[in-house]
Scaffold this motif. Structure first.
Motif, mmCIF file in Angstrom:
data_model
loop_
_atom_site.group_PDB
_atom_site.id
_atom_site.type_symbol
_atom_site.label_atom_id
_atom_site.label_comp_id
_atom_site.label_asym_id
_atom_site.label_seq_id
_atom_site.Cartn_x
_atom_site.Cartn_y
_atom_site.Cartn_z
ATOM 1 N N SER A 147 0.850 -1.191 0.000
ATOM 2 C CA SER A 147 0.000 0.000 0.000
ATOM 3 C C SER A 147 0.884 1.238 0.000
ATOM 4 N N GLY A 148 0.798 2.052 -1.076
ATOM 5 C CA GLY A 148 1.591 3.276 -1.162
ATOM 6 C C GLY A 148 2.623 3.208 -2.271
ATOM 7 N N ALA A 149 2.615 4.214 -3.151
ATOM 8 C CA ALA A 149 3.544 4.229 -4.298
ATOM 9 C C ALA A 149 4.313 5.542 -4.313
ATOM 10 N N SER A 150 5.117 5.738 -3.283
ATOM 11 C CA SER A 150 5.951 6.939 -3.257
ATOM 12 C C SER A 150 7.419 6.523 -3.337
ATOM 13 N N ILE A 151 8.056 6.301 -2.196
ATOM 14 C CA ILE A 151 9.467 5.887 -2.208
ATOM 15 C C ILE A 151 9.603 4.448 -1.707
ATOM 16 N N ALA A 152 9.141 4.212 -0.476
ATOM 17 C CA ALA A 152 9.272 2.865 0.084
ATOM 18 C C ALA A 152 8.527 1.831 -0.774
ATOM 19 N N GLY A 153 7.328 2.173 -1.230
ATOM 20 C CA GLY A 153 6.474 1.212 -1.946
ATOM 21 C C GLY A 153 7.109 0.703 -3.234
ATOM 22 N N PRO A 154 7.426 1.596 -4.191
ATOM 23 C CA PRO A 154 8.034 1.109 -5.443
ATOM 24 C C PRO A 154 9.394 0.447 -5.225
ATOM 25 N N ALA A 155 10.185 0.945 -4.247
ATOM 26 C CA ALA A 155 11.492 0.317 -3.987
ATOM 27 C C ALA A 155 11.294 -1.124 -3.534
ATOM 28 N N TYR A 214 9.927 -3.336 -6.469
ATOM 29 C CA TYR A 214 10.985 -3.707 -7.420
ATOM 30 C C TYR A 214 11.813 -4.874 -6.878
ATOM 31 N N CYS A 215 12.280 -4.734 -5.635
ATOM 32 C CA CYS A 215 13.138 -5.800 -5.074
ATOM 33 C C CYS A 215 12.358 -7.114 -4.985
ATOM 34 N N SER A 257 23.810 4.839 4.019
ATOM 35 C CA SER A 257 23.543 3.446 3.643
ATOM 36 C C SER A 257 22.566 3.345 2.472
ATOM 37 N N ALA A 258 21.716 4.352 2.286
ATOM 38 C CA ALA A 258 20.764 4.312 1.164
ATOM 39 C C ALA A 258 21.470 4.441 -0.178
ATOM 40 N N ILE A 259 22.648 5.020 -0.191
ATOM 41 C CA ILE A 259 23.425 5.083 -1.446
ATOM 42 C C ILE A 259 23.771 3.659 -1.894
ATOM 43 N N ASP A 260 24.099 2.813 -0.920
ATOM 44 C CA ASP A 260 24.406 1.415 -1.273
ATOM 45 C C ASP A 260 23.155 0.721 -1.833
ATOM 46 N N VAL A 261 21.996 1.062 -1.274
ATOM 47 C CA VAL A 261 20.749 0.453 -1.770
ATOM 48 C C VAL A 261 20.518 0.826 -3.229
ATOM 49 N N VAL A 262 20.586 2.128 -3.542
ATOM 50 C CA VAL A 262 20.266 2.525 -4.924
ATOM 51 C C VAL A 262 21.351 2.032 -5.895
ATOM 52 N N GLU A 263 22.573 1.870 -5.381
ATOM 53 C CA GLU A 263 23.628 1.299 -6.226
ATOM 54 C C GLU A 263 23.282 -0.152 -6.557
ATOM 55 N N ARG A 264 22.850 -0.904 -5.556
ATOM 56 C CA ARG A 264 22.499 -2.309 -5.785
ATOM 57 C C ARG A 264 21.251 -2.448 -6.656
ATOM 58 N N MET A 265 20.395 -1.435 -6.612
ATOM 59 C CA MET A 265 19.213 -1.475 -7.479
ATOM 60 C C MET A 265 19.547 -1.030 -8.899
ATOM 61 N N VAL A 324 11.940 7.503 -10.847
ATOM 62 C CA VAL A 324 12.972 6.514 -11.181
ATOM 63 C C VAL A 324 12.576 5.147 -10.623
ATOM 64 N N LEU A 325 12.090 5.122 -9.390
ATOM 65 C CA LEU A 325 11.712 3.837 -8.769
ATOM 66 C C LEU A 325 10.496 3.232 -9.477
ATOM 67 N N TYR A 326 9.529 4.076 -9.772
ATOM 68 C CA TYR A 326 8.317 3.613 -10.444
ATOM 69 C C TYR A 326 8.662 3.055 -11.826
ATOM 70 N N ASP A 327 9.523 3.764 -12.559
ATOM 71 C CA ASP A 327 9.902 3.300 -13.901
ATOM 72 C C ASP A 327 10.602 1.941 -13.836
ATOM 73 N N LEU A 328 11.392 1.738 -12.782
ATOM 74 C CA LEU A 328 12.031 0.425 -12.610
ATOM 75 C C LEU A 328 10.988 -0.690 -12.544
ATOM 76 N N THR A 329 9.939 -0.434 -11.795
ATOM 77 C CA THR A 329 8.927 -1.492 -11.615
ATOM 78 C C THR A 329 8.070 -1.662 -12.863
ATOM 79 N N ARG A 330 7.966 -0.595 -13.662
ATOM 80 C CA ARG A 330 7.134 -0.694 -14.867
ATOM 81 C C ARG A 330 7.764 -1.613 -15.907
ATOM 82 N N ASP A 331 9.103 -1.753 -15.817
ATOM 83 C CA ASP A 331 9.772 -2.672 -16.738
ATOM 84 C C ASP A 331 9.557 -4.117 -16.311
ATOM 85 N N ARG A 332 8.912 -4.325 -15.202
ATOM 86 C CA ARG A 332 8.770 -5.675 -14.661
ATOM 87 C C ARG A 332 7.296 -6.046 -14.571
#
Ligand code: FAD
Length: 414
Positions: free
Chosen positions: A15-23, A26-27, A56-64, A117-125
């Protein structure tokens, strides 16, 4: 770390499509879960105020795989200027002096850019979105969760995750009213857009009076400024929270006098069709999960914008929760591991708000304002950050992310 279980059959409602939700979506999709996201708004919200991804969030977006994309959206705010009632400069400092950001471990970008950016990642999936809808009711029977959407549709999911922000609907349905968890920090804020006719770029200008803070943020060289009018009030206006007309009138009254650009900001606030009013609050909960339902991001542990860490915490929580759900067949065990790994980090970052927020960003009295001005002048003269910022940088980076190197679709994380 365990290999992901046979997750293909597991369905998750977010529930929720802002930052936490799409991230998270995607994972989870990468791990092979069947993911649906429900969002109350009729589309994702683009644009908006600047937020930070750091530590630490920089490591997350790098891994994504989106670090470079986010870096290219970096706003590069160069200056924060504090002015008096006549608009004269009290001090001008680099934003890092307050934020504690280490340059290559810090990206500042419009909130909507990160969401896009996060939403677009999930749209490819294969993630499904249900916009303009929300959870109306849910029932967890131990083997799954029956959800009735506000639109009337009913569906059963294996797992439900609330990523629906500080005023989370999922939290209210499962854990009870927000008042139990909302720790009000003594301020309210209004955010709104106005034309950039002050000729500002890559900077913010702030004017404080005791208990009142007015300012504008120029995101890059945008023709639109993000204006804000913040004020201290002892009793949080929770009862009239949703009444935007009442909040507009109240803010106009509180700022009915004042120097610098306050009259102009009040006029813009009254006209704004994007006005965003809220209390400055944190969410503190003894547990972030109950049965097959869990919370992430602001819904679980909002740190308030005084910490500047909300988006980073949302990303870290999403990443760890997805990894733990993939590693455990039993969601209850996964939720426990997610909480054990991330809670110390979340709480340390929440604590930054009270360290920095009180007198430096929001002076309530003339004495606090005078002290703040002296601190700012010293910072400008020395070029040094206050001792808190070094501490902040340490806290931002304090979670070493687990590996989660096995992805069901055959790719490996770095
Ligand atoms: C003025 C301001 C300045 C900030 N500055 C910073 C900063 O400098 N740095 C930083 O890192 N963070 C900052 N933050 C905080 C940051 O925006 C949040 O911490 C972050 O957005 C949290 O992400 P989230 O996905 O958990 O929740 P949110 O971004 O709040 O998203 C919640 C989503 O859920 C949706 N939703 C709500 N109710 C429902 C429902 N019933 N059903 C379905 N969907 C629903 C919402 O529409 C929204 O899309 C700031 C916040 C504000 C308000």
């Amino acid at each position: 770390m365990l290999a992901p279980q046979n997750a293909k059959t597991r369905s998750v409602l977010v529930s929720g499509a802002s930052i936490a939700g799409p991230a998270l979506a995607y994972c989870l999709d990468r791990y092979g879960f069947d993911v649906t996201v429900v969002e109350r708004a009729d589309a994702i919200r683009r644009g908006g105020y600047p937020i930070d991804v750091r530590g630490s969030a920089i490591d997350v977006v790098e891994r994504m795989g989106v670090l470079a994309k986010l870096r290219s959206a970096h706003i590069d705010t160069r200056k924060l200027t504090f002015v008096d009632a006549e608009g004269n400069q009290i001090a001008a400092i680099a934003p890092e002096a307050l934020s504690g950001g280490v340059t290559d471990r810090h990206i500042e970008l419009p909130r909507g850019a990160l969401t896009s950016v996060l939403y677009d990642l999930t749209r490819d999936r294969q993630v499904r979105y249900r916009f303009d809808d929300c959870i109306g009711a849910l029932r967890d029977d131990g083997a799954g969760v029956d959800v009735r959407f506000a639109s009337g549709t009913e569906q059963r999911f294996d797992i439900v995750i609330g990523a629906d922000g500080m005023h989370s609907n999922t939290r209210a349905l499962v854990f009870g009213p927000e008042a139990k968890f909302n720790r009000y920090l003594g301020f309210c804020f209004n955010l709104f857009a106005l034309p950039n006719d002050l000729g500002l770029s890559y900077e913010a200008v702030v004017h404080a009076e005791p208990g009142r803070l007015a300012g504008v943020y120029a995101v890059g060289d945008s023709p639109v400024l993000q204006g804000f009018l913040n004020f201290a009030v002892d009793e949080p206006p929770f009862h009239s929270h949703a009444d935007i007309g009442a909040q507009r009138r109240r803010t106009a009254e509180i700022f009915s006098h004042g120097g610098w650009q306050i009259p102009r900001l009040v006029a813009a606030m009254q006209r704004a069709d994007d006005l965003f009013f809220d209390t400055v609050s944190q969410i503190h909960m003894p547990r972030w999960s109950c049965g097959r339902v869990a919370l992430i991001g602001d819904a679980a542990h909002a740190p308030s914008f005084l910490s500047g860490q909300g988006s980073s915490l949302a990303l870290v929580g999403a990443y760890v929760l997805a990894g733990e759900l993939a590693a455990h067949a039993d969601p209850v065990e996964a939720f426990a591991a997610y909480e054990r790994i991330t809670r110390p980090f979340m709480e340390a970052n929440q604590a930054l708000a009270s360290r920095k927020g009180g007198s430096l960003l929001m002076p309530r009295t003339q004495a606090e304002l005078d002290a703040r001005n002296a601190t700012l002048a010293a910072m400008q003269a020395s070029g040094l950050a206050p001792s808190t910022s070094e501490h902040s940088g340490h806290v931002h980076n304090s979670l070493k992310l687990p590996g989660y190197t096995r992805w069901l679709d055959g790719q490996r994380l770095p």
